[in-house]
Design a protein around this motif. Sequence first.
Motif, PDB file in Angstrom:
ATOM      1  N   LYS A  80      11.501  54.814  10.692  1.00 21.26           N
ATOM      2  CA  LYS A  80      11.918  55.984  11.472  1.00 21.26           C
ATOM      3  C   LYS A  80      11.224  55.972  12.828  1.00 21.26           C
ATOM      4  CE  LYS A  80      12.382  58.481   7.141  1.00 21.26           C
ATOM      5  NZ  LYS A  80      11.716  59.429   6.209  1.00 21.26           N
ATOM      6  N   ASN A  82      10.995  57.860  16.836  1.00 20.57           N
ATOM      7  CA  ASN A  82      11.351  59.034  17.622  1.00 20.57           C
ATOM      8  C   ASN A  82      12.533  58.669  18.517  1.00 20.57           C
ATOM      9  OD1 ASN A  82      11.046  60.800  20.257  1.00 20.57           O
ATOM     10  ND2 ASN A  82      10.100  61.907  18.569  1.00 20.57           N
ATOM     11  N   ASP A 219      11.042  65.970  14.579  1.00 21.59           N
ATOM     12  CA  ASP A 219       9.748  65.308  14.481  1.00 21.59           C
ATOM     13  C   ASP A 219       8.607  66.322  14.588  1.00 21.59           C
ATOM     14  OD1 ASP A 219       7.987  63.271  14.162  1.00 21.59           O
ATOM     15  OD2 ASP A 219       8.547  62.165  15.972  1.00 21.59           O
ATOM     16  N   ARG A 221       4.382  65.638  14.598  1.00 16.20           N
ATOM     17  CA  ARG A 221       3.327  64.630  14.437  1.00 16.20           C
ATOM     18  C   ARG A 221       2.254  65.063  13.429  1.00 16.20           C
ATOM     19  NH1 ARG A 221       3.846  61.139  19.054  1.00 16.20           N
ATOM     20  NH2 ARG A 221       6.102  60.916  19.227  1.00 16.20           N
ATOM     21  N   ARG A 228       7.606  56.476   8.932  1.00 10.55           N
ATOM     22  CA  ARG A 228       7.674  56.730  10.375  1.00 10.55           C
ATOM     23  C   ARG A 228       6.777  55.727  11.099  1.00 10.55           C
ATOM     24  NH1 ARG A 228       5.973  62.531  12.559  1.00 10.55           N
ATOM     25  NH2 ARG A 228       4.106  61.966  11.401  1.00 10.55           N
ATOM     26  N   TYR A 257      13.675  62.422  15.116  1.00  7.57           N
ATOM     27  CA  TYR A 257      13.400  61.047  14.703  1.00  7.57           C
ATOM     28  C   TYR A 257      14.581  60.569  13.866  1.00  7.57           C
ATOM     29  CZ  TYR A 257      12.293  62.834  10.029  1.00  7.57           C
ATOM     30  OH  TYR A 257      12.367  63.441   8.794  1.00  7.57           O
TER      31      TYR A 257
END
Length: 530
Positions: A80, A82, A219, A221, A228, A257
Amino acid sequence: MNIYIRFIVGWLLLGQLAHTTFAQTTALVEPQIDQVFQTFAQQDDFQGAVLVGYQNEVLYEKAFGLANREWDIANTVETKFNLASISKQFTAAIILQLVEEGELKLNQTIADYYPQYRKDVGKQVTLHQLLTHQSGIPNYTSLPSVWSDSLYRKYSREELVNKFASGDLEFKPGSQYQYNNSGYLILSRIIEQVTAKPFDKVFEERIAQPLGLQYTGTDDRQKIIPQRASGYAKTSGGYENVYSMYMQNLQGAGNLYGTVGDLFQWGQTLFGEKLLSAKAVDRMTRPYTDVNQQWIPPYENRYGYGLGIAKIPLPDQKPTAMAFHSGHIRGFSGFFAYYPAEEYTVIILSNTGEVSTARMNLINLEVAQVLNKVLAPNNSSKASPKASTKRKSKKKRSVAAKDLDQERDLEKAMTLAWEAGGAEAARQQYHTLLERFPYDYPDTQAILSRFSQSLLKEKDTEGALAIAELNSRSNPHWQTFTELAILQQQAGQKDVAAQYYQKAISVNPNRTEEEQRAFQAAQKALKILL
């Protein structure tokens, strides 16, 4: 029974033939496509995953480099990445869904749907202008220090809009194109206002779940997202990790993403008109802006709704249309391209941020040229029967696949312009086409008359008046003066209506039965008004 068995056997053989032919096509193009990407990986140290599709089939997909350098974990086709600004087309599609449901109108303003936004600007900027980067609102990702500071801070959506996307207008809305992430952030807030749901929930319910995009989402983080890729910056000394951004600060503009496979599935659904109607896809892929050559030099391109539209040369044929978008964010780069006429798809996703849009487009063109050598109509003996049949029977194409510079349907063009920007946009479209093709419209009176009446049926009285006035100036005739007089009378503008009835009487020859009836009706109306 024998007939039934023969039918089944024939059907199975046909399916086997189609499968064999597709396998032969794949065998022809796969080594050549692989060579393009292997060279790309060697020369540019490309890290990521790629996919090439033809119609609804994947011809080639492969991964290169590492998803995580600390643990020496390789990228795969299920990694995956972004999507950065490739995300914008999803936001545009949700807006168009809401338009089709009657929840939004493209020629309405920010203020109509987002009352918390500053009113002096919000009343001037339409949804169409936000979608096409013609709003004049400052682009918040171009503000000083925003990438090194502000985008890493945890802002609420309202704080982010107020602080970074509510500046004074830099130009009159609709007057020019300037790429703008602020517009798509504001669009995401409009989606939230209208649906009364967070953007990530709307995306899940309207896009991810219905389309079966299991590996695509908003997405974050801070969240643990399996498979990912880590994002890296390439330096003179090698690679280094990028700082973790607060991805919600890029909502609507670049915070999704996904995988190459999911992005391919998305393209098939969108351009196959399974998510939006043909009319909505037509709107999305119609280029509204002036030509620019900065995005994918040296090729001319313009902007639709969440997609760029370009004319691309392929061997042995005229330039063809390409709907595309690139994406760049700290640690990630990407490119999505779809050729409506040829039905080619090229997807490049990388977990380094240094791969330029121009370079990814050149790789995309190399791949398209390989496909064209094997699959183009003039090489139909090499193409599959399925491909040839589909190309012959396919009557309907997206507007992106047409030569839009040769669009001569004045009424349709004005209708689309009105839907996007109101009566003023329709009038501008009229003048643009008349200037560009002065001999193609010998009689605009009937067209403008019909268009004015259609706006009246849509309850756009001001628009109907504006077009009727345009018609009376372009075609000074007793009929156009009478139509405008009637509209002015209905709008309660008695003095103005009387003036146009007088003009209608003054130019009416009063000879034929139709002219005599109109003459008498105008005189009768004038007596009532005066």
